[in-house]
Structure formats: C-alpha cells, structure tokens
Design a protein around this motif. Structure first.
Motif, PDB file in Angstrom:
ATOM      1  N   ASP A  49       0.817  -1.201   0.000  1.00 20.05           N
ATOM      2  CA  ASP A  49       0.000   0.000   0.000  1.00 20.05           C
ATOM      3  C   ASP A  49       0.861   1.265   0.000  1.00 20.05           C
ATOM      4  O   ASP A  49       0.346   2.374  -0.028  1.00 20.05           O
ATOM      5  CB  ASP A  49      -0.964   0.015   1.189  1.00 20.05           C
ATOM      6  CG  ASP A  49      -0.270   0.057   2.528  1.00 20.05           C
ATOM      7  OD1 ASP A  49       0.953  -0.108   2.556  1.00 20.05           O
ATOM      8  OD2 ASP A  49      -0.953   0.269   3.537  1.00 20.05           O
ATOM      9  N   GLY A  50       2.157   1.100   0.050  1.00 18.53           N
ATOM     10  CA  GLY A  50       3.038   2.272  -0.028  1.00 18.53           C
ATOM     11  C   GLY A  50       4.487   1.852   0.037  1.00 18.53           C
ATOM     12  O   GLY A  50       4.835   0.799   0.583  1.00 18.53           O
ATOM     13  N   ILE A  51       5.359   2.697  -0.551  1.00 18.62           N
ATOM     14  CA  ILE A  51       6.795   2.466  -0.513  1.00 18.62           C
ATOM     15  C   ILE A  51       7.442   3.759  -0.005  1.00 18.62           C
ATOM     16  O   ILE A  51       7.138   4.841  -0.481  1.00 18.62           O
ATOM     17  CB  ILE A  51       7.346   2.117  -1.910  1.00 18.62           C
ATOM     18  CG1 ILE A  51       6.731   0.803  -2.406  1.00 18.62           C
ATOM     19  CG2 ILE A  51       8.866   2.027  -1.878  1.00 18.62           C
ATOM     20  CD1 ILE A  51       7.113   0.436  -3.809  1.00 18.62           C
ATOM     21  N   ARG A  52       8.279   3.627   1.001  1.00 15.63           N
ATOM     22  CA  ARG A  52       8.964   4.793   1.546  1.00 15.63           C
ATOM     23  C   ARG A  52      10.468   4.521   1.462  1.00 15.63           C
ATOM     24  O   ARG A  52      10.933   3.460   1.852  1.00 15.63           O
ATOM     25  CB  ARG A  52       8.559   5.018   2.990  1.00 15.63           C
ATOM     26  CG  ARG A  52       9.138   6.297   3.562  1.00 15.63           C
ATOM     27  CD  ARG A  52       8.693   6.513   4.967  1.00 15.63           C
ATOM     28  NE  ARG A  52       9.513   5.618   5.811  1.00 15.63           N
ATOM     29  CZ  ARG A  52       9.208   5.256   7.046  1.00 15.63           C
ATOM     30  NH1 ARG A  52       8.119   5.685   7.600  1.00 15.63           N
ATOM     31  NH2 ARG A  52       9.983   4.466   7.738  1.00 15.63           N
ATOM     32  N   VAL A  53      11.184   5.509   0.955  1.00 13.71           N
ATOM     33  CA  VAL A  53      12.627   5.394   0.829  1.00 13.71           C
ATOM     34  C   VAL A  53      13.253   6.401   1.769  1.00 13.71           C
ATOM     35  O   VAL A  53      12.873   7.565   1.789  1.00 13.71           O
ATOM     36  CB  VAL A  53      13.092   5.649  -0.616  1.00 13.71           C
ATOM     37  CG1 VAL A  53      14.595   5.561  -0.730  1.00 13.71           C
ATOM     38  CG2 VAL A  53      12.417   4.686  -1.569  1.00 13.71           C
ATOM     39  N   SER A  54      14.167   5.940   2.601  1.00 11.17           N
ATOM     40  CA  SER A  54      14.848   6.846   3.518  1.00 11.17           C
ATOM     41  C   SER A  54      16.314   6.943   3.169  1.00 11.17           C
ATOM     42  O   SER A  54      16.865   6.046   2.532  1.00 11.17           O
ATOM     43  CB  SER A  54      14.666   6.373   4.952  1.00 11.17           C
ATOM     44  OG  SER A  54      15.231   5.088   5.108  1.00 11.17           O
ATOM     45  N   LYS A  55      16.943   8.026   3.603  1.00  5.24           N
ATOM     46  CA  LYS A  55      18.378   8.206   3.324  1.00  5.24           C
ATOM     47  C   LYS A  55      19.159   7.289   4.250  1.00  5.24           C
ATOM     48  O   LYS A  55      18.874   7.180   5.427  1.00  5.24           O
ATOM     49  CB  LYS A  55      18.760   9.654   3.574  1.00  5.24           C
ATOM     50  CG  LYS A  55      18.160  10.585   2.565  1.00  5.24           C
ATOM     51  CD  LYS A  55      18.648  11.989   2.796  1.00  5.24           C
ATOM     52  CE  LYS A  55      18.037  12.900   1.747  1.00  5.24           C
ATOM     53  NZ  LYS A  55      18.487  14.264   1.902  1.00  5.24           N
TER      54      LYS A  55
END
Length: 190
Positions: free
Chosen positions: A183-189
C-alpha cells in the motif's frame, strides 16, 4: 412377608472408570490440568460403573435402594442401579433417589453406576504477559511493544544497481502476486 434391609459395601476401586479416578478412598473426576491461579480443571462430567455384584439369595422383589454418600467439593452426582438374572443381560438403569420405591423382579446380580457432574467456575488463563521484548519476533510477528501483533512494516534488503554523481540507485524485485499487498513504498536516506 417381612421387609429386610440388606447393606452392600461396594468397592469403588474396581469397575469401569470414565473421566473418574479412585483416590484416597474417594471417587473423583480426574484432573485435566490447572488454570493460571493453580486451581484444578476437571472434565464436565464423568462416571463409574461397578462390576456385577452377585446377590446370593433370590429376593422376591426390591422395594427400593438407598445410598450413603459423603460429598466433598461442589460437584453434583446421581446414582443408578440395574439388575440381571444371569449377569449378561441387564435391565435399564434407574436412578436411586431418597424416596425410591421401584419394584424389581427377582434377580441374582446388581450393578451400580455413579455419574458426577462438575461445578462450573470461571478460570484465568494467561498465554503470556509479553514483558520480554522481542521474544516472539519473526518475519511476520512482532512483540517489541509489549503486545503481540502482526508486522505492518517490512524492511527489504535492496540491491545496489548503480552509482550516480548524486548518490546511488537501489533495486528490489517484487513478485506480481505480492504486489497487490503493497500500500506504499517509503525510501529513507541511508
């Protein structure tokens, strides 16, 4: 005709036991386990049936049968009896009550059956208190927050695809069957 009272001592240690045991000179329901507070848990009911009891003399008829019972605990019980002329074919069991006056035909054998019904009480069962953080963690379940729950966030190990002047490109292959569950993709540094 004279009425005579005949007392029969019945050995409760032999017979057919169904969810009952004979212990400390008493017939009891067998203990299944214990609840979280240490209280015993018993089956809802159980029974015991005696071996055939030979009555030596022919008796013209039975006026009734009485029982002397000591009760301990909160269980209820019923006592039944049956007669037979030959020890193989038995009549239907009839309940022994305080005012029993059931006539029976002459018989050489008698059997006794006792049914015990447990008193129902509430019990406490504890699966776990989840005080040890991470005890049940695996790929799909987490227990870090002090409660057991399904994982909702998954961290994937991305493959390094290439380097660019501004950073790097990472890649992760997701199968088509699992794509519907995202339901979602989050990319973090990193």
């Amino acid at each position: 005709m004279a009425i005579q009272e005949i007392a029969l001592d019945i050995d409760l240690s032999i017979g057919v036991f169904k969810d009952t045991i004979y212990q400390a000179q008493k017939l009891k329901l067998r203990e299944l386990s214990q609840d979280a507070d240490g209280n015993s848990i018993y089956p809802a009911n159980g029974s015991w049936e005696s071996t055939p009891i030979r009555i030596q003399d022919k008796i013209a008829s039975f006026k009734g049968v009485a029982a002397s019972v000591d009760i301990a605990g909160g269980a209820a019980y019923k006592i039944y009896w049956s007669t037979s002329e030959d020890g193989f074919e038995w009549g239907a069991y009839e309940e022994i009550s305080a005012n029993s006056a059931v006539s029976k035909s002459p018989a050489k054998y008698a059997k006794v059956k006792i049914e015990i019904v447990a008193e129902k009480e509430y019990s406490n069962f504890y699966i776990d208190d989840f005080k040890e953080k991470g005890k049940y963690n695996n790929s799909f379940v987490e227990s870090d927050s002090g409660s057991l729950g399904l994982k909702k966030t998954y961290q994937l190990n991305m493959e390094r695809a290439s380097d660019t002047p501004a950073g790097m490109v990472l890649r992760q292959k997701i199968e088509n069957t699992k794509f519907k569950k995202l339901d979602g993709i989050r990319v973090s540094k990193g």
